[in-house]
Every structure is written in structure tokens, then in C-alpha cells.
Design a protein around this motif. Structure first.
Motif, PDB file in Angstrom:
ATOM      1  N   VAL A 135      15.292 164.134   0.676  1.00 31.86           N
ATOM      2  CA  VAL A 135      14.265 163.258   0.098  1.00 31.86           C
ATOM      3  C   VAL A 135      13.532 162.526   1.212  1.00 31.86           C
ATOM      4  O   VAL A 135      12.296 162.453   1.230  1.00 31.86           O
ATOM      5  CB  VAL A 135      14.901 162.239  -0.875  1.00 31.86           C
TER       6      VAL A 135
ATOM      7  N   LYS B  19      11.594 166.050  -0.665  1.00 34.29           N
ATOM      8  CA  LYS B  19      12.137 166.476  -1.949  1.00 34.29           C
ATOM      9  C   LYS B  19      12.086 165.332  -2.959  1.00 34.29           C
ATOM     10  O   LYS B  19      12.201 164.154  -2.601  1.00 34.29           O
ATOM     11  CB  LYS B  19      13.599 166.926  -1.795  1.00 34.29           C
ATOM     12  N   ASP B  20      11.924 165.694  -4.227  1.00 29.35           N
ATOM     13  CA  ASP B  20      12.005 164.706  -5.296  1.00 29.35           C
ATOM     14  C   ASP B  20      13.470 164.384  -5.554  1.00 29.35           C
ATOM     15  O   ASP B  20      14.328 165.263  -5.480  1.00 29.35           O
ATOM     16  CB  ASP B  20      11.366 165.256  -6.568  1.00 29.35           C
TER      17      ASP B  20
ATOM     18  N   ASN C  99      10.940 157.138  -5.084  1.00 30.00           N
ATOM     19  CA  ASN C  99      11.785 158.219  -5.566  1.00 30.00           C
ATOM     20  C   ASN C  99      13.079 157.687  -6.151  1.00 30.00           C
ATOM     21  O   ASN C  99      13.507 158.093  -7.231  1.00 30.00           O
ATOM     22  CB  ASN C  99      12.096 159.194  -4.425  1.00 30.00           C
TER      23      ASN C  99
ATOM     24  N   LYS D 117      13.292 156.405  -9.709  1.00 28.44           N
ATOM     25  CA  LYS D 117      13.377 157.361 -10.818  1.00 28.44           C
ATOM     26  C   LYS D 117      14.789 157.452 -11.376  1.00 28.44           C
ATOM     27  O   LYS D 117      14.990 157.859 -12.528  1.00 28.44           O
ATOM     28  CB  LYS D 117      12.904 158.740 -10.365  1.00 28.44           C
TER      29      LYS D 117
END
Length: 294
Positions: free
Chosen positions: A84, A89-90, A128, A131
Motif C-alpha cells: 500500500v 495497492k488499495d 486507504n 477504508k
């Protein structure tokens, strides 16, 4: 507007949204003064017990030196937090799902380098990480054992710390040393955290109470850190057998003494918000506090 102010605005917006949706995850940080006291076992078995009552759970493995949770999950994650931070990357893509759909995120080398990130990288990470509050009701952070700088930084960022200790004299002294390192850090604020202790691997309830009393007495006298006894986990051959089978005892032997203890602890933690006022700021705020920005 400097980096700190930008981060505060990001967190403030996240908190407003969380308050409106009541979606901020509750974050527990599980730690210990030394290895071998059952810290990762506690993390994953509490996760199982939370799942049994319908809570969505993600374990964040901040113990980058070992892979205890990976072994018990029976799965090696393809990605880690480093993907990430450094490869864009998510966060949703680096979650590995194990038994009972318990999510797992490997900290990897990303944990080590977080304090050296530039403003753009920090902003990307915080957005991120936020989330996770949409994906989980409870996030369990499994820290490394001992008194490393990374462990202390994670504890400083925590609102709810669960300290695991055993009757071994070295476990008690190392638990005290960990708390002393926390107390002497310039960022320490005893009013910003809740410290709870689990007495693990004890022969009886009385031994568990005596263990907590020993630790509590010295911590209260010399460190002035408020603490409470969260639960007592007995020595249990079923737990030993479950570890050998690479499976959580709460799943493999749900009627065992240790599984019952984990259930009681999880139930106690779920009852606490009705008794105490818990400020649930979620994972984005947790990582921002590691940066020392909020």
C-alpha cells in the motif's frame, strides 16, 4: 497549510463521517513484554469470538519479525502494508481472509518505514487505512513482543491496550519494563488510553488474580498508569493441541476451558462501551497518531 494541518483535516473529515454513520472501527492493540506468552493466540481467538457474535473483524499483524498469525490462519498473504505504502495497492487488496472470514493484514516492512514517509505518501496511506472502518467493526493490532521503538509507537497511538502476561517472573518484569518505556516517552498521555491485562497460562483463577495484583502494585506505585484485569486464561491442553493443529482453540475445541475464557473476555469488551465512554476514532486516526500528527 503544513503536513500536520492537512492530516488533522483528513482525520477530522473522517471522524465526522464516522460519527454520522457510526462506522468507526473499535481498535484493540494486543501486546506483551516478551515473546512466548500467547499474544498472537489471544489476538486470533478473540477475533473468532467476536465473529461468533456477528462482528466483522480484521487483524493487523504488526509483528513483522514472526508469522504466528499467518501460520494459524493457514495462509500466506500475497501482499502487505508495504504494498500500500510503496506500490500504490488499495488496502482492500492486501487483506487475506482466513477462518470465519476474519480479515488479516500483514504489516511487513511497511511498519518499519512509516515514520520516514513524505506528506503525499502519508496522505495516501491515511485515506486507504480509513477504508478499514467501512470493512470492520473491530480491528485487532497484534504488536511485536518486547520493548522496540515500533512497539512503543504503536502503543502510544492506541486507545485500548490489552497487555498479556504470564506467571513467569520474566514475563512480569518485562511487562513492567514495557510500560515503563511507554510512560517515559514524551508523547505518553495516560488519560488518552485504557490499559487492560490478561493473565494467561495460569493454573487457577486465584493464581491469575495474584499475578495481576503483583503487576498492578508495582505499576500503580512507580508508573502511575491506571490498569484493570480484563480476564484470566487457564493452562489448557486443548489449547496446546489446537496450536499443534495450527487452528484457533475457539474453533477446534469450542467447549474447552480456554475457549470459554476467550468468550468471556470478548463479551466483557463488548459490554464496556455501555459502562465507559469510548472515543472510537478508527484506524485512520490510529495511523495518524503513529506519525505524531494528532
Amino acid at each position: 497549510m503544513d503536513q500536520a494541518e492537512k492530516l488533522r483535516n483528513i482525520i477530522k473529515k473522517s471522524q465526522v463521517a464516522d460519527n454520522q454513520k457510526l462506522s468507526a472501527a473499535r481498535v484493540f492493540t494486543v501486546t506483551s513484554g516478551k515473546g512466548g506468552v500467547g499474544k498472537s493466540n489471544v489476538s486470533i481467538n478473540l477475533a473468532v469470538q467476536f465473529r461468533k457474535i456477528g462482528k466483522r473483524v480484521v487483524i493487523f499483524d504488526a509483528d513483522f519479525g514472526l508469522a504466528n498469525i499467518e501460520v494459524m490462519f493457514g495462509a500466506i498473504p500475497k501482499f502487505s502494508l508495504a504494498d500500500v505504502i510503496y506500490r500504490g495497492k488499495d488496502i482492500k487488496d492486501v487483506i487475506t481472509y482466513g477462518p470465519m472470514d476474519i480479515g488479516f493484514i500483514s504489516g511487513g516492512s511497511g511498519v518499519i518505514g512509516m515514520n520516514n514517509l513524505n506528506a503525499d505518501s502519508v496522505n495516501f496511506l491515511i485515506r486507504n487505512i480509513s477504508k478499514l472502518d467501512e470493512l470492520a467493526d473491530i480491528i485487532i493490532i497484534d504488536t511485536g513482543a518486547g520493548i522496540s521503538e515500533n512497539v512503543v509507537q504503536f502503543l502510544l497511538a492506541s486507545e485500548e491496550i490489552i497487555l498479556i502476561t504470564t506467571p513467569e517472573p520474566t514475563s512480569i518484569t518485562d511487562s513492567y519494563s514495557l510500560l515503563k518505556a511507554l510512560k517515559t516517552n514524551v508523547r505518553f498521555n495516560k488519560d488518552a488510553l485504557t490499559l487492560r491485562v490478561i493473565a494467561n497460562k495460569v493454573e487457577s483463577t486465584d493464581e491469575g488474580n495474584q499475578l495481576y495484583k503483583k503487576l498492578s502494585t508495582v505499576v500503580t506505585q512507580y508508573l502511575d498508569i491506571p490498569m484493570s484485569l480484563l480476564g484470566i486464561i487457564p493452562e489448557d491442553n486443548a489449547l496446546v493441541q489446537a496450536v499443534m493443529q495450527q487452528s484457533p482453540v475457539s474453533m477446534t475445541y469450542p467447549n474447552s476451558k480456554s475457549a470459554g475464557a476467550f468468550k468471556d473476555i470478548a463479551d466483557t469488551l463488548m459490554e464496556i462501551p455501555h459502562k465507559d465512554r469510548i472515543y472510537r476514532r478508527g484506524m485512520s486516526a490510529f495511523f495518524a497518531r503513529i506519525q505524531g500528527k494528532v
